[in-house]
Design an enzyme around this catalytic site. Sequence first.
Site, PDB file in Angstrom:
ATOM      1  N   ASP A 146       5.483  -3.904   2.665  1.00  0.00           N
ATOM      2  CA  ASP A 146       4.672  -2.717   2.852  1.00  0.00           C
ATOM      3  C   ASP A 146       3.872  -2.406   1.592  1.00  0.00           C
ATOM      4  OD1 ASP A 146       5.637   0.548   4.230  1.00  0.00           O
ATOM      5  OD2 ASP A 146       3.752  -0.570   4.200  1.00  0.00           O
ATOM      6  N   HIS A 148      -4.221  -7.461   1.373  1.00  0.00           N
ATOM      7  CA  HIS A 148      -3.456  -8.405   2.200  1.00  0.00           C
ATOM      8  C   HIS A 148      -3.444  -9.783   1.573  1.00  0.00           C
ATOM      9  CE1 HIS A 148      -2.625  -5.600   5.293  1.00  0.00           C
ATOM     10  NE2 HIS A 148      -3.875  -5.403   5.623  1.00  0.00           N
ATOM     11  N   LEU A 156      15.533 -23.590   2.381  1.00  0.00           N
ATOM     12  CA  LEU A 156      15.367 -22.197   2.792  1.00  0.00           C
ATOM     13  C   LEU A 156      14.718 -22.131   4.173  1.00  0.00           C
ATOM     14  CD1 LEU A 156      15.089 -19.087   2.017  1.00  0.00           C
ATOM     15  CD2 LEU A 156      12.808 -19.677   1.280  1.00  0.00           C
TER      16      LEU A 156
END
Lengths: 288, 274
Positions: free
Chosen positions: B48, B65, B160
Amino acid sequence: MFSLLCFLSLQKSILERVREAVEGKSNSIVMRLFGSSVSYIRGCLFRVLSVGPVPSHLAFILDGNRRYARKWNLGEGMGHRAGFLSLMTIMKYCYQLGVKYVTIYAFSIDNFKRKPDEVQAVMDLMLEKIEGLLKEERIIKQYGVRVEFVGNLKLLSDAVRVAAEKAMRATAVNSRAILLIAVAYTSTDEIVHAVHESRLDIGEAKGVIKVDDVEKHMYMGVAPDPDILVRTSGETRLSNFLLWQTSSSLLYSPRALWPEMGLRHLVWAVLNFQRVQPYLERRRKKLM
Amino acid sequence: MSSLNPCRAAETTTGDHWPNVACENRVIRLRRELKQESMPKHVALIMDGNGRWAKNRGLAVQEGHKSGRANLKYLTYSCSNLGIKMLTTYAFSSENWNRSNMEVAFLMKTSEEFIQSLVEDLMPRHDIRFSAIGEISRLPESLQSVMSRAEEMSRSNKGLHFVMAASYSGRNDIVAAAKNIATKVEGGMLETSEIDEAMLQQELMTNVGQFPNPDLLIRTSGELRLSNFLLWQLANSQFYFADKLFPDFEEEDLLEALASYQSRASAGFESDWK
């Protein structure tokens, strides 16, 4: 100004404890005068807060009773007693502020996994508290509180379940404020139960389960989603409480243990709520 | 640190993120203090604050962004190094469709570019596995094909596991799982009374990974909400709310979040009430 308010609210919480501890015995005139002036200031504070949006539903995870007892070297069950007093006080503040729904996490299904005698002790404690709650007629009558027990009540012992149903019946006429007590509750169990019920609703027909169907059958369907969820003692977990409903709730974890929870924490939570509320309101309107 | 990290060296988004010596020392110290055995296996991340970051600097939201995605790549690299097994990120929520068309289109494009760079850069070197969860069918075709290709390519990778939650809603996840179960009941494979938590858990979208429930949820930019992310799965997860906006959330902050998780884990997760 804020520090003065903090100081005042600290005084109030100590005073409340003194008052509750004395429990109805006649106070000196000085104490009574002090008490009523403190109540007046608190009322003014709430009126100031009410200028902004007031949350309609507050949820509490009452964490820290046992730690409190250990911290102050109280006896075995005294932590829970202190917690109960704190609960009465916070309920009073909430209803005075104008909060309509208060939910508390009393007993999780995970707690049943503890040792049988510990579970039995908790069941006895709960029975005592339900009866104690009904005796607190002052608060219940003054604020018109309706008590609802939320959760998988079938898992409770008979005595507790009967007492719970009695409490629900006794207060069913009230509707100004609602106290939801989550017993034998976990959010995952609630969701599975709701899915069960939605499936049974559809029955033989080839229907599709939708979000609304599931929400309709939740135990917590009697109340809107919480605006603020408070977990005391600084823990930042939900522990399987209201997972579905707290999607857009403010999560607040003060470091204070539950018996230490006071007016200042409530005020802080409400102020934070008022800060984010306009943005959330706009988003909700857009989605509708 | 900058020479060890190819991501930062290659893409200077704003040019002013070169860590100074004090910061590097702090990172090294934090890394040393972390214990490998109590590292969370699954970390969830709500990214956020991109819009606010851009506004604070007087830039367009798109710059925020872009910066955020670059930072995400860097954090993925850090998580992989730290031994975290799964990283789920909230790339795009169902509610985000309500934003302006331009912003949505830009977000889709950045996600595509991010997945591409993940495939080219991090996957070969760190054996990263990619998965996407959410209502994938609502996403544009090009993004869908990029996602499925990345998933195919990395299906057998053992490093991962990076899960991107795109067009995801926690409530819809649960309802979709309920629908699957209902279909099974209708098909006669199940009785209604047999539906239980474990069954619902298995039908959730997060079951793609080895550890479906996050141990730690990190949300940046100081907001204290879940915003419809992984509602069921977060039942017993620890939350960490960071005040920094996402493009500013660096490895140091990630290490602090992990340290906070480890200190609570060592204190024991015993539920204390009643």
